[in-house]
Design a protein around this motif. Structure first.
Motif, PDB file in Angstrom:
ATOM      1  N   HIS A 261      -8.114  -7.639  -2.330  1.00 43.83           N
ATOM      2  CA  HIS A 261      -9.319  -6.839  -2.077  1.00 43.83           C
ATOM      3  C   HIS A 261      -9.128  -5.394  -2.478  1.00 43.83           C
ATOM      4  O   HIS A 261      -8.014  -4.883  -2.496  1.00 43.83           O
ATOM      5  CB  HIS A 261      -9.710  -6.910  -0.594  1.00 43.83           C
TER       6      HIS A 261
ATOM      7  N   ARG B 146      -4.348 -12.243   3.637  1.00 42.01           N
ATOM      8  CA  ARG B 146      -5.698 -11.774   3.352  1.00 42.01           C
ATOM      9  C   ARG B 146      -5.916 -11.956   1.852  1.00 42.01           C
ATOM     10  O   ARG B 146      -5.001 -11.728   1.063  1.00 42.01           O
ATOM     11  CB  ARG B 146      -5.845 -10.264   3.660  1.00 42.01           C
TER      12      ARG B 146
ATOM     13  N   TYR C  34       0.840  -1.204   0.000  1.00 39.98           N
ATOM     14  CA  TYR C  34       0.000   0.000   0.000  1.00 39.98           C
ATOM     15  C   TYR C  34       0.873   1.251   0.000  1.00 39.98           C
ATOM     16  O   TYR C  34       1.822   1.346   0.794  1.00 39.98           O
ATOM     17  CB  TYR C  34      -0.862   0.042   1.260  1.00 39.98           C
TER      18      TYR C  34
ATOM     19  N   HIS D 245     -10.419  -1.665  -1.154  1.00 36.43           N
ATOM     20  CA  HIS D 245     -11.061  -0.997  -0.022  1.00 36.43           C
ATOM     21  C   HIS D 245     -11.915   0.149  -0.546  1.00 36.43           C
ATOM     22  O   HIS D 245     -11.505   0.853  -1.482  1.00 36.43           O
ATOM     23  CB  HIS D 245     -10.014  -0.383   0.903  1.00 36.43           C
TER      24      HIS D 245
HETATM   25 FE    FE Z   1      -6.240  -4.072   2.872  1.00 36.94          FE
END
Ligand code: FE
Ligand code: MBD
Length: 283
Positions: free
Chosen positions: A223, A220, A165, A225
């Motif tokens: 995805h 995870r 990120y 967000h």
């Molecule tokens: Fe995330």
């Protein structure tokens, strides 16, 4: 793989997550919580810990190891990561009991406010060399009764094709794969981006070390967000996953829901296209 110099560490992302969380607290202000409620909830939390110690006959060395681990979580700034991975899903489940419209799920530690505001047909900021399968994500924001919501904000953030990120990994430029997309008159939006990779909890920090010590996996599923805002409506914070995505059935953060799965179609141009509509209830 990235070079040593480029390699993001748990301490980089942890410290950034703690810093951005503290900044967001300063903006929201501290919650007023009554002494009765503090006593009731903290008593219940401590009871759970006492029961675990007693049931498993936790030894002094184990108790000291737990203390050392907690100190390290604080020092590396990983409390936001640890709590959002292991606790937030239940807080969200409680909040969702009173929420109608599109299902929400956890926010996680990597939201950043005040990103680039983009028109209804938007291309998320990215590097010229950005890797990943192109993804075009379209949809409409509507009221609970189906009325399209013009000028709604689709605030989106995602990992890159390596699972990193922007703002939490030093080699990714600021604002990368983040943006606030504003819906048009018809409530519609179209976002040009890339498919995110699954996210792996950093293995060099205390959260990753705990996961490894317990023999769990640190993943995870991939995805997107989203935070969907519209005037006079209740904001929805959610995530969208991908059908058949790895880890979909064993998300370490327990934040998947069957209603939140995209089913992208890939044409001959090798661009994946997915659609999802959001419904917001009145505030
Ligand atoms: Fe995330
Ligand atoms: C993530 O990317 C995330 O979304 C959550 C909830 C926790 C850790 C990393």
């Amino acid at each position: 793989m990235s070079t040593i110099q480029d390699s993001p560490t748990a301490a980089d992302s942890g410290a950034s997550a703690s810093k951005s969380f503290k900044a967001s607290l300063a903006e929201r202000g501290a919650a007023a919580i009554s002494a009765e409620r503090v006593a009731a909830v903290v008593t219940a939390v401590l009871r759970g810990i006492h029961e675990a110690v007693s049931e498993y006959q936790v030894t002094y060395p184990e108790y000291q190891a737990a203390k050392a681990w907690m100190i390290e979580v604080g020092e590396t700034g990983e409390w936001p990561l640890f709590l959002d991975v292991f606790v937030e899903h239940v807080v969200e489940e409680v909040a969702s009991r009173t929420q109608h419209g599109t299902k929400g799920t956890i926010e996680g530690p990597y939201y950043l406010p005040a990103q680039a505001r983009l028109g209804a047909r938007a291309s998320l900021p990215r590097r010229p060399s950005e890797k990943g399968t192109p993804l075009i994500f379209t949809g409409q924001v509507r009221d609970i009764d189906g009325t399209p919501l013009a000028g709604a904000e689709v605030d989106t953030w995602q990992a890159d094709a390596d699972g990193y990120y922007s703002g939490f990994a030093p080699h990714v430029p600021e604002g990368n794969l983040r943006g606030v997309v504003v819906t048009g008159q018809d409530g519609r939006f179209e976002i040009d981006t890339i498919q995110p990779a699954p996210y792996q909890i950093p293995h060099d920090g205390p959260t990753g070390k705990l996961i490894e010590a317990a023999g769990w996996h640190p993943w995870r599923p991939a995805h997107l967000h989203l935070m969907i805002r519209a005037k006079r409506h209740r904001t929805i914070t959610t995530q969208l996953y991908f059908t058949d995505g790895e880890w979909l059935d064993s998300d370490i953060a327990q934040a998947t829901k069957p209603e939140l799965i995209l089913n992208p179609k890939t044409d001959s141009d090798s661009v994946a296209r997915a659609e999802y509509d959001f419904q917001l209830e009145p505030a």
